[in-house]
Design a protein around this motif. Structure first.
Motif, PDB file in Angstrom:
ATOM      1  N   PHE A 144      45.652  18.569 -11.261  1.00 54.54           N
ATOM      2  CA  PHE A 144      45.983  18.235 -12.646  1.00 54.54           C
ATOM      3  C   PHE A 144      47.470  18.459 -12.935  1.00 54.54           C
ATOM      4  O   PHE A 144      48.073  17.720 -13.712  1.00 54.54           O
ATOM      5  CB  PHE A 144      45.124  19.052 -13.603  1.00 54.54           C
ATOM      6  N   ASP A 145      48.049  19.473 -12.318  1.00 52.24           N
ATOM      7  CA  ASP A 145      49.475  19.746 -12.524  1.00 52.24           C
ATOM      8  C   ASP A 145      50.367  18.628 -11.979  1.00 52.24           C
ATOM      9  O   ASP A 145      51.527  18.507 -12.383  1.00 52.24           O
ATOM     10  CB  ASP A 145      49.861  21.071 -11.857  1.00 52.24           C
ATOM     11  N   LEU A 146      49.815  17.820 -11.066  1.00 49.25           N
ATOM     12  CA  LEU A 146      50.589  16.730 -10.471  1.00 49.25           C
ATOM     13  C   LEU A 146      50.532  15.447 -11.300  1.00 49.25           C
ATOM     14  O   LEU A 146      51.322  14.524 -11.064  1.00 49.25           O
ATOM     15  CB  LEU A 146      50.061  16.415  -9.065  1.00 49.25           C
ATOM     16  N   LEU A 147      49.602  15.376 -12.259  1.00 51.37           N
ATOM     17  CA  LEU A 147      49.307  14.130 -12.949  1.00 51.37           C
ATOM     18  C   LEU A 147      50.061  14.011 -14.261  1.00 51.37           C
ATOM     19  O   LEU A 147      50.510  14.996 -14.841  1.00 51.37           O
ATOM     20  CB  LEU A 147      47.806  14.044 -13.232  1.00 51.37           C
ATOM     21  N   ASP A 148      50.162  12.750 -14.728  1.00 47.26           N
ATOM     22  CA  ASP A 148      50.628  12.529 -16.096  1.00 47.26           C
ATOM     23  C   ASP A 148      49.712  11.508 -16.764  1.00 47.26           C
ATOM     24  O   ASP A 148      48.744  11.033 -16.167  1.00 47.26           O
ATOM     25  CB  ASP A 148      52.097  12.109 -16.147  1.00 47.26           C
ATOM     26  N   ARG A 149      50.000  11.152 -17.999  1.00 50.38           N
ATOM     27  CA  ARG A 149      49.094  10.345 -18.816  1.00 50.38           C
ATOM     28  C   ARG A 149      48.874   8.936 -18.279  1.00 50.38           C
ATOM     29  O   ARG A 149      47.917   8.265 -18.652  1.00 50.38           O
ATOM     30  CB  ARG A 149      49.600  10.275 -20.258  1.00 50.38           C
ATOM     31  N   ASP A 150      49.760   8.457 -17.412  1.00 47.07           N
ATOM     32  CA  ASP A 150      49.599   7.112 -16.847  1.00 47.07           C
ATOM     33  C   ASP A 150      48.722   7.093 -15.604  1.00 47.07           C
ATOM     34  O   ASP A 150      48.387   6.010 -15.107  1.00 47.07           O
ATOM     35  CB  ASP A 150      50.967   6.519 -16.498  1.00 47.07           C
ATOM     36  N   ASP A 151      48.370   8.250 -15.081  1.00 53.49           N
ATOM     37  CA  ASP A 151      47.549   8.331 -13.877  1.00 53.49           C
ATOM     38  C   ASP A 151      46.065   8.222 -14.244  1.00 53.49           C
ATOM     39  O   ASP A 151      45.665   8.479 -15.384  1.00 53.49           O
ATOM     40  CB  ASP A 151      47.819   9.631 -13.136  1.00 53.49           C
ATOM     41  N   VAL A 152      45.245   7.862 -13.259  1.00 55.13           N
ATOM     42  CA  VAL A 152      43.811   7.637 -13.489  1.00 55.13           C
ATOM     43  C   VAL A 152      43.009   8.322 -12.390  1.00 55.13           C
ATOM     44  O   VAL A 152      43.320   8.185 -11.199  1.00 55.13           O
ATOM     45  CB  VAL A 152      43.482   6.127 -13.494  1.00 55.13           C
ATOM     46  N   LEU A 153      41.977   9.055 -12.797  1.00 57.65           N
ATOM     47  CA  LEU A 153      41.003   9.639 -11.869  1.00 57.65           C
ATOM     48  C   LEU A 153      39.703   8.850 -12.004  1.00 57.65           C
ATOM     49  O   LEU A 153      39.278   8.538 -13.120  1.00 57.65           O
ATOM     50  CB  LEU A 153      40.743  11.112 -12.195  1.00 57.65           C
ATOM     51  N   THR A 154      39.051   8.555 -10.878  1.00 53.72           N
ATOM     52  CA  THR A 154      37.862   7.691 -10.913  1.00 53.72           C
ATOM     53  C   THR A 154      36.649   8.357 -10.242  1.00 53.72           C
ATOM     54  O   THR A 154      36.126   7.846  -9.248  1.00 53.72           O
ATOM     55  CB  THR A 154      38.164   6.342 -10.239  1.00 53.72           C
ATOM     56  N   PRO A 155      36.165   9.470 -10.766  1.00 52.48           N
ATOM     57  CA  PRO A 155      35.050  10.163 -10.102  1.00 52.48           C
ATOM     58  C   PRO A 155      33.680   9.583 -10.445  1.00 52.48           C
ATOM     59  O   PRO A 155      33.432   9.156 -11.575  1.00 52.48           O
ATOM     60  CB  PRO A 155      35.165  11.584 -10.664  1.00 52.48           C
ATOM     61  N   HIS A 156      32.767   9.597  -9.462  1.00 47.46           N
ATOM     62  CA  HIS A 156      31.356   9.478  -9.800  1.00 47.46           C
ATOM     63  C   HIS A 156      30.886  10.870 -10.214  1.00 47.46           C
ATOM     64  O   HIS A 156      31.656  11.843 -10.177  1.00 47.46           O
ATOM     65  CB  HIS A 156      30.537   8.894  -8.651  1.00 47.46           C
ATOM     66  N   GLU A 157      29.630  11.003 -10.618  1.00 39.47           N
ATOM     67  CA  GLU A 157      29.199  12.277 -11.209  1.00 39.47           C
ATOM     68  C   GLU A 157      29.301  13.443 -10.233  1.00 39.47           C
ATOM     69  O   GLU A 157      29.628  14.565 -10.625  1.00 39.47           O
ATOM     70  CB  GLU A 157      27.786  12.154 -11.769  1.00 39.47           C
ATOM     71  N   GLY A 158      29.044  13.211  -8.945  1.00 41.54           N
ATOM     72  CA  GLY A 158      29.158  14.294  -7.975  1.00 41.54           C
ATOM     73  C   GLY A 158      30.579  14.807  -7.869  1.00 41.54           C
ATOM     74  O   GLY A 158      30.830  16.022  -7.863  1.00 41.54           O
ATOM     75  N   GLU A 159      31.530  13.888  -7.774  1.00 48.94           N
ATOM     76  CA  GLU A 159      32.943  14.286  -7.712  1.00 48.94           C
ATOM     77  C   GLU A 159      33.375  14.940  -9.016  1.00 48.94           C
ATOM     78  O   GLU A 159      34.147  15.900  -9.010  1.00 48.94           O
ATOM     79  CB  GLU A 159      33.793  13.051  -7.415  1.00 48.94           C
ATOM     80  N   PHE A 160      32.870  14.412 -10.133  1.00 47.94           N
ATOM     81  CA  PHE A 160      33.207  14.985 -11.436  1.00 47.94           C
ATOM     82  C   PHE A 160      32.758  16.444 -11.522  1.00 47.94           C
ATOM     83  O   PHE A 160      33.508  17.313 -11.983  1.00 47.94           O
ATOM     84  CB  PHE A 160      32.551  14.158 -12.545  1.00 47.94           C
ATOM     85  N   LYS A 161      31.537  16.723 -11.079  1.00 51.67           N
ATOM     86  CA  LYS A 161      31.025  18.094 -11.137  1.00 51.67           C
ATOM     87  C   LYS A 161      31.865  19.045 -10.294  1.00 51.67           C
ATOM     88  O   LYS A 161      32.041  20.215 -10.650  1.00 51.67           O
ATOM     89  CB  LYS A 161      29.570  18.132 -10.658  1.00 51.67           C
ATOM     90  N   ARG A 162      32.381  18.548  -9.171  1.00 54.01           N
ATOM     91  CA  ARG A 162      33.203  19.408  -8.317  1.00 54.01           C
ATOM     92  C   ARG A 162      34.562  19.701  -8.949  1.00 54.01           C
ATOM     93  O   ARG A 162      35.079  20.816  -8.805  1.00 54.01           O
ATOM     94  CB  ARG A 162      33.371  18.763  -6.940  1.00 54.01           C
ATOM     95  N   LEU A 163      35.133  18.723  -9.641  1.00 52.81           N
ATOM     96  CA  LEU A 163      36.447  18.914 -10.256  1.00 52.81           C
ATOM     97  C   LEU A 163      36.369  19.616 -11.608  1.00 52.81           C
ATOM     98  O   LEU A 163      37.288  20.344 -11.989  1.00 52.81           O
ATOM     99  CB  LEU A 163      37.146  17.565 -10.456  1.00 52.81           C
ATOM    100  N   PHE A 164      35.282  19.349 -12.339  1.00 52.10           N
ATOM    101  CA  PHE A 164      35.144  19.867 -13.706  1.00 52.10           C
ATOM    102  C   PHE A 164      33.804  20.587 -13.839  1.00 52.10           C
ATOM    103  O   PHE A 164      32.917  20.143 -14.576  1.00 52.10           O
ATOM    104  CB  PHE A 164      35.236  18.724 -14.720  1.00 52.10           C
ATOM    105  N   PRO A 165      33.621  21.693 -13.137  1.00 51.12           N
ATOM    106  CA  PRO A 165      32.315  22.370 -13.144  1.00 51.12           C
ATOM    107  C   PRO A 165      31.900  22.778 -14.551  1.00 51.12           C
ATOM    108  O   PRO A 165      32.694  23.327 -15.318  1.00 51.12           O
ATOM    109  CB  PRO A 165      32.543  23.586 -12.241  1.00 51.12           C
TER     110      PRO A 165
END
Length: 279
Positions: A144-165
């Motif tokens: 998250f520290d590497l990103l800015d508002r123009d960047d996009v993350l595209t997780p499915h639910e499994g990846e989402f749970k790992r990044l945003f528990p």
């Protein structure tokens, strides 16, 4: 939180689509980079690159480890290839790009971490997918520290749970909005009803999903489509919304038997319909 209505009948991002002007040339239509995995894992990057080209990016280049160059070169035509031997070389190759897709079949390893760190310094908008998300599951704040508002993350639910528990415990909509705020970037939470959230609280629900998309490689195509629109200077939130809708519409039109390779070839018909509807 601003919630946009489902896009299936009258997509409100249509007016922002980047149609070429009469005097357009390939560089004016945007430059997209796609980072490939090693020689045995190049298919995902090729799918993403072809999707970016089909959706209108003027110049698309696959950036790959040296061992993958000959494999990729024999399997592409209008897409170009540039090998890189280090994260510094990757950054140099990506510096002239408007957007870069990174993560599909990249490998869950230190090289992928180093590559994303390097790409974050280039000024190109990043679309981070698949292995590019999973590799940061134990230290998501570093991503998250590497990103800015123009960047996009595209997780499915499994990846989402790992990044945003724990966030999905609040429901998908609240989770998507919370994730975008935490990441400081656009988040595309994929699923039967895909949600697109911006860090400023905007949320869009996409309701034209289809089960024909449940096949390997379709997420790579979506990442390339988003990257291709952003490369054409479309706002990242609108680019993600438009790409998600067109991705599902192309799949719906194709129907049974769809494989990921069919999606880029279905885009011209979808684009033609949208072009005819422009105001």
């Amino acid at each position: 939180m601003t919630v946009y209505d489902p896009a299936s009948t009258l997509p409100d991002w249509r007016s922002a689509l980047p149609w070429p002007a009469a005097d357009a040339h390939k560089h004016a239509r945007g430059r997209l980079g796609v980072v490939s995995g090693k020689a045995t894992q190049t298919g995902a990057a090729r799918l993403a690159a072809r999707a970016g080209l089909r959706i209108g990016a003027g110049v698309v280049r696959i950036l790959c480890p040296p061992d993958a160059a000959t494999v990729i070169a024999g399997a592409i035509e209008a897409v170009m290839v540039t090998p890189f031997a280090s994260d510094e070389a990757l950054a140099a190759a990506a510096r002239a790009k408007d957007a870069v897709v990174v993560g599909p079949a990249a490998g869950v390893n230190d090289a992928t971490v180093a590559n994303i760190r390097a790409l974050a310094e280039t000024g190109a908008a990043l679309v981070v997918d698949a292995d590019g998300l999973t590799v940061f599951q134990d230290w998501p704040d570093e991503l998250f520290d590497l990103l800015d508002r123009d960047d996009v993350l595209t997780p499915h639910e499994g990846e989402f749970k790992r990044l945003f528990p724990g966030l999905l415990d609040k429901g998908r909509e609240a989770a998507a909005v919370g994730a975008a705020r935490r990441a400081g970037a656009v988040v595309v939470l994929k699923g039967p009803e895909t949600l697109i959230a911006a860090p400023d609280g905007r949320l869009s629900r996409n309701d034209n999903g289809t089960p024909w998309l449940a096949t390997a490689g379709t997420g790579d195509v979506l990442a390339g489509m988003i990257g291709g629109l952003i490369a054409q200077r479309m706002d990242s939130f609108d680019a993600a919304r438009a790409a998600v809708w067109m991705h599902a519409e192309a799949a719906r039109r194709f129907g049974p038997g769809l494989i990921a390779e069919d999606l880029p070839e279905g885009l011209p018909a979808v684009l033609a319909t949208l072009y005819a509807q422009r105001s």
